[in-house]
Scaffold this motif. Structure first.
Motif, PDB file in Angstrom:
ATOM      1  N   SER A  35      25.983  53.954  66.555  1.00  0.00           N
ATOM      2  CA  SER A  35      26.425  53.220  65.531  1.00  0.00           C
ATOM      3  C   SER A  35      27.352  51.955  65.706  1.00  0.00           C
ATOM      4  N   THR A  36      28.086  52.213  66.603  1.00  0.00           N
ATOM      5  CA  THR A  36      28.917  50.994  67.218  1.00  0.00           C
ATOM      6  C   THR A  36      28.340  49.989  68.238  1.00  0.00           C
ATOM      7  N   MET A  37      27.585  50.658  69.149  1.00  0.00           N
ATOM      8  CA  MET A  37      27.116  50.158  70.303  1.00  0.00           C
ATOM      9  C   MET A  37      27.733  49.966  71.374  1.00  0.00           C
ATOM     10  N   GLU A  38      28.988  50.464  71.181  1.00  0.00           N
ATOM     11  CA  GLU A  38      30.060  50.393  72.119  1.00  0.00           C
ATOM     12  C   GLU A  38      30.145  51.390  73.131  1.00  0.00           C
ATOM     13  N   PRO A  39      30.158  51.272  74.535  1.00  0.00           N
ATOM     14  CA  PRO A  39      30.204  52.326  75.595  1.00  0.00           C
ATOM     15  C   PRO A  39      31.513  52.769  75.612  1.00  0.00           C
ATOM     16  N   HIS A  40      31.525  54.067  75.673  1.00  0.00           N
ATOM     17  CA  HIS A  40      33.061  54.841  75.680  1.00  0.00           C
ATOM     18  C   HIS A  40      33.360  54.712  77.314  1.00  0.00           C
ATOM     19  N   HIS A  41      33.773  53.571  77.626  1.00  0.00           N
ATOM     20  CA  HIS A  41      34.305  53.241  79.100  1.00  0.00           C
ATOM     21  C   HIS A  41      35.653  53.089  79.155  1.00  0.00           C
ATOM     22  N   GLY A  42      36.255  53.412  78.248  1.00  0.00           N
ATOM     23  CA  GLY A  42      37.911  53.217  78.026  1.00  0.00           C
ATOM     24  C   GLY A  42      38.529  51.837  78.540  1.00  0.00           C
ATOM     25  N   VAL A  43      37.557  50.799  78.380  1.00  0.00           N
ATOM     26  CA  VAL A  43      38.059  49.395  78.557  1.00  0.00           C
ATOM     27  C   VAL A  43      37.476  48.384  77.535  1.00  0.00           C
ATOM     28  N   PRO A  44      38.186  47.204  77.227  1.00  0.00           N
ATOM     29  CA  PRO A  44      37.402  46.433  75.947  1.00  0.00           C
ATOM     30  C   PRO A  44      36.458  45.601  76.448  1.00  0.00           C
ATOM     31  N   ALA A  45      35.814  45.311  75.441  1.00  0.00           N
ATOM     32  CA  ALA A  45      34.581  44.432  75.859  1.00  0.00           C
ATOM     33  C   ALA A  45      34.948  43.115  76.154  1.00  0.00           C
ATOM     34  N   GLN A  46      34.293  42.329  76.719  1.00  0.00           N
ATOM     35  CA  GLN A  46      34.351  40.911  77.351  1.00  0.00           C
ATOM     36  C   GLN A  46      34.299  40.060  76.156  1.00  0.00           C
ATOM     37  N   THR A  47      35.203  38.969  76.190  1.00  0.00           N
ATOM     38  CA  THR A  47      35.249  37.971  75.097  1.00  0.00           C
ATOM     39  C   THR A  47      34.898  36.825  75.541  1.00  0.00           C
ATOM     40  N   THR A  48      34.436  36.448  76.809  1.00  0.00           N
ATOM     41  CA  THR A  48      33.675  35.345  77.214  1.00  0.00           C
ATOM     42  C   THR A  48      32.331  35.062  76.875  1.00  0.00           C
ATOM     43  N   THR A  49      31.778  33.969  76.908  1.00  0.00           N
ATOM     44  CA  THR A  49      30.338  33.876  76.739  1.00  0.00           C
ATOM     45  C   THR A  49      29.429  34.693  77.615  1.00  0.00           C
ATOM     46  N   SER A  50      28.483  35.439  76.970  1.00  0.00           N
ATOM     47  CA  SER A  50      27.796  36.321  77.584  1.00  0.00           C
ATOM     48  C   SER A  50      26.661  35.466  78.592  1.00  0.00           C
ATOM     49  N   PRO A  51      26.502  36.254  79.618  1.00  0.00           N
ATOM     50  CA  PRO A  51      25.537  35.609  80.608  1.00  0.00           C
ATOM     51  C   PRO A  51      24.020  35.946  80.114  1.00  0.00           C
ATOM     52  N   TYR A  52      23.937  36.737  79.089  1.00  0.00           N
ATOM     53  CA  TYR A  52      22.670  37.564  78.709  1.00  0.00           C
ATOM     54  C   TYR A  52      22.224  36.918  77.462  1.00  0.00           C
ATOM     55  N   GLN A  53      20.883  36.956  77.227  1.00  0.00           N
ATOM     56  CA  GLN A  53      20.257  36.556  76.005  1.00  0.00           C
ATOM     57  C   GLN A  53      19.101  37.334  75.652  1.00  0.00           C
ATOM     58  N   LEU A  54      18.638  37.347  74.296  1.00  0.00           N
ATOM     59  CA  LEU A  54      17.586  38.216  73.733  1.00  0.00           C
ATOM     60  C   LEU A  54      16.730  36.893  73.434  1.00  0.00           C
ATOM     61  N   LYS A  55      15.326  37.258  73.519  1.00  0.00           N
ATOM     62  CA  LYS A  55      14.386  36.452  72.877  1.00  0.00           C
ATOM     63  C   LYS A  55      13.449  36.954  72.410  1.00  0.00           C
ATOM     64  N   THR A  56      12.604  36.566  71.477  1.00  0.00           N
ATOM     65  CA  THR A  56      11.503  37.173  70.808  1.00  0.00           C
ATOM     66  C   THR A  56      10.281  35.955  71.196  1.00  0.00           C
ATOM     67  N   ASN A  57       8.831  36.595  70.998  1.00  0.00           N
ATOM     68  CA  ASN A  57       7.948  35.781  71.065  1.00  0.00           C
ATOM     69  C   ASN A  57       7.448  34.965  69.861  1.00  0.00           C
ATOM     70  N   VAL A  58       8.008  35.429  68.845  1.00  0.00           N
ATOM     71  CA  VAL A  58       7.721  34.804  67.315  1.00  0.00           C
ATOM     72  C   VAL A  58       8.726  34.658  66.707  1.00  0.00           C
ATOM     73  N   THR A  59       9.056  33.914  65.611  1.00  0.00           N
ATOM     74  CA  THR A  59       9.937  33.693  64.645  1.00  0.00           C
ATOM     75  C   THR A  59       9.699  34.482  63.459  1.00  0.00           C
ATOM     76  N   SER A  60       8.604  34.784  62.932  1.00  0.00           N
ATOM     77  CA  SER A  60       8.125  35.272  61.894  1.00  0.00           C
ATOM     78  C   SER A  60       7.341  36.761  62.051  1.00  0.00           C
ATOM     79  N   PHE A  61       7.529  37.617  61.097  1.00  0.00           N
ATOM     80  CA  PHE A  61       6.646  38.710  61.182  1.00  0.00           C
ATOM     81  C   PHE A  61       5.948  39.419  59.940  1.00  0.00           C
ATOM     82  N   SER A  62       5.168  40.066  59.880  1.00  0.00           N
ATOM     83  CA  SER A  62       4.549  41.042  58.869  1.00  0.00           C
ATOM     84  C   SER A  62       4.712  42.406  59.160  1.00  0.00           C
ATOM     85  N   PRO A  63       4.885  43.388  58.196  1.00  0.00           N
ATOM     86  CA  PRO A  63       4.773  44.878  58.437  1.00  0.00           C
ATOM     87  C   PRO A  63       3.788  45.227  59.308  1.00  0.00           C
TER      88      PRO A  63
END
Length: 548
Positions: A35-63
């Motif tokens: 639900s939260t996507m937050e790991p229970h590691h006992g430390v806060p998440a980073q607030t700096t710019t993430s070095p990781y990116q998500l990409k898709t091969n398309v910008t539109s889709f159909s069911p």
């Protein structure tokens, strides 16, 4: 069996300690974080710019389309959690569609929001720099879908819910750029604070209440666990719920079709710093609640003061079209009331209503118990076995062997027949009682600490005693002393294990019972006192169990 009583063995098996082990999630089984996507590691998440990116091969889709989703980064990472969600519904944490793997060695599919294969995670902490998966667009997909990922560089360094690209169905107007770069965070459920404490006033007249201990008032008692439900307007199909308990972490209740945890509709009030988060979720088993959401809840208010956590909220009787995981409130359910320090872990057994309740029915005072019947039976049988049959059987073997030396019954000496019968009954009762917790837990309890291990050891030794007795050599055999020592040793070890957590004053030591065999009158009085005393204590403890 060994000399000395084993009367209190049941305490070891029934009241064992609870040592909760710490566990990591290097194996990627992170459904608790769905639900939260937050790991229970006992430390806060980073607030700096993430070095990781998500990409898709398309910008539109159909069911029905299959979309390639790629996670890359300038640095390697040890773990991740990838989901697809609706970016236009900030209050929902439901996942959309399913995934397929391209590298099942390094990645795996998870079940989130009760949707199989709706999330992807790592299989180990092996470092990766690129992950490629295939997302399957469902036939009921919303017009827009956005991908989110949490990436763990190492245990104490992670970026939470990194927003990825948004893809659209044909003809849909793109969303403003802000929504494509803002994480899908559940808004805090703090629209208002309660004007005053929740009380038990009106219970049984204006509202239905489940209270522990019975008769307590949540407005005055810091140790009062309280749940109430009522209709503010008989014409409106809306129910209002109130929860109150010690401000230790959280308090929650669940609607259940039976008295077993699993497949339950859960509502939670969780302390979040100086405020309280109110949400709903679903528990599919003895697991962390899934699909945490605030959708469908209204008129939410809370109070965190005077050592109490209290919250009030309303929801419609029927929410089938909005949230299919929510139960309709015009049906009968068992009610569970739970609390604890850490969300998802109970401080004690949940309070369970004695019978099903029609949620939108007439007001009544409900009764409940924290002791499930099957666990009460477990404790009762252990008490009977080790406080009565086991202790009396051991006493007779220790002190009536010479007293009844010349009396026989069915071809064997009386003392031996009585001892054997009582001890076999003890083993049978123990085996039956031993199985009950496994039926209740539906398997091994992972969070019971040493309790099940020591219990298993004592049961195995108890069963071993009659097996040893089968190979008992004749009295004049040279191996008889070896048997006596072994038989005595196993019994003594069983007694030591059983006595590990006992008060020394509760144990009748074998040394206190070394009475001359000539004093038969005194031994008879001791036997009667042992049987009567244990019977009295047994009845008192059974009465206590019945009241749990």
């Amino acid at each position: 069996m060994a000399r000395g009583t084993l009367s209190f063995f049941f305490i070891l098996s029934f009241f064992g300690g609870h040592l909760v082990p710490a566990a990591g999630y290097a194996n990627g089984k992170v459904t608790k974080a769905c639900s939260t996507m937050e790991p229970h590691h006992g430390v806060p998440a980073q607030t700096t710019t993430s070095p990781y990116q998500l990409k898709t091969n398309v910008t539109s889709f159909s069911p029905g389309d299959k979309i390639q989703v790629i996670l890359t980064g300038s640095k390697s990472f040890e773990g991740f959690l990838l989901q697809a969600r609706d970016p236009t519904n900030q209050a929902s944490v439901s996942t959309i569609g399913t995934f397929m793997l391209t590298n099942p060695i390094r990645t795996q599919l998870l079940t989130c929001s009760m949707h199989q294969d709706s999330a992807v995670s790592h299989t180990s902490d092996h470092k990766q720099s690129k992950v490629v998966v295939i997302w399957n667009a469902p036939h009921d997909a919303p017009d827009t879908v956005q991908f989110f990922v949490t990436v763990v560089a190492h245990y104490s360094k992670y970026w939470l819910k990194i927003p990825g690209p948004i893809i659209y169905q044909p003809g849909v107007t793109p969303l403003p750029p802000l929504l494509s770069t803002t994480p899908n965070v559940i808004p805090a459920s703090t629209p208002s604070t309660l004007p005053g404490p929740i009380t038990s006033e009106g219970c049984g007249v204006l509202k239905s209440c489940l209270v522990d201990p019975p008769g307590c008032n949540p407005g005055e008692d810091l140790h009062c666990f309280f749940l109430s439900m009522f209709k503010e307007d008989s014409e409106k199909q809306v129910m209002t719920f109130e929860l109150s308990g010690p401000a230790e972490g959280y308090i929650a209740f669940a609607l259940s079709l039976d008295k077993w945890m699993g497949n339950d509709d859960v509502y939670m009030c969780v302390t979040d710093g100086d405020s309280v988060s109110v949400s709903a979720a679903f528990v599919s088993g003895r697991t962390y609640p899934e699909g945490q959401t605030q959708r469908g809840l209204s008129s939410v208010s809370w109070r965190l003061a005077d050592g109490l956590i209290q919250c009030r909220f309303s929801r419609a009787v029927r929410l089938s079209h909005e949230e299919p995981a929510r139960y309709d409130l015009d049906q009968h359910y068992y009610l569970f009331l739970a609390s604890g320090h850490d969300f998802g872990k109970h401080k004690q057994q949940p309070l369970v209503s004695s019978q099903r309740k029609l949620i939108n029915g007439s007001a009544e005072v409900l009764h409940g118990s924290r002791g499930p019947l099957i666990l009460k039976m477990h404790g009762a049988l252990m008490l009977f076995a080790w406080m009565l049959t086991g202790s009396v059987g051991t006493f007779i073997a220790s002190f009536y062997k010479h007293q009844w030396a010349n009396q026989t019954l069915l071809g064997q000496k009386v003392w031996f027949q009585v001892h054997r019968g009582l001890m076999m009954l003890t083993v049978i009762l123990t085996a039956i009682a031993f199985s009950f917790p496994f039926f209740y837990r539906r398997g091994w309890s992972k969070h019971a600490g040493a309790h099940p291990y020591i219990g298993c050891s004592v049961v195995v030794l108890s069963v071993l005693q009659p097996v040893i007795a089968v190979f008992r050599p004749p009295p004049d055999c040279k191996r008889r002393p070896i048997f006596n020592v072994f038989h005595w040793g196993v019994g003594s070890l069983t007694e030591i294990l059983a006595a590990m957590q006992l008060d020394e004053q509760q144990i009748v030591s074998s040394e206190q019972l070394q009475i001359s065999s000539k004093d038969s009158c005194l031994k008879t009085l001791l036997l009667a006192a042992l049987a009567l005393g244990n019977t009295g204590l047994l009845m008192a403890l059974l009465s206590t169990i019945a009241e749990l």
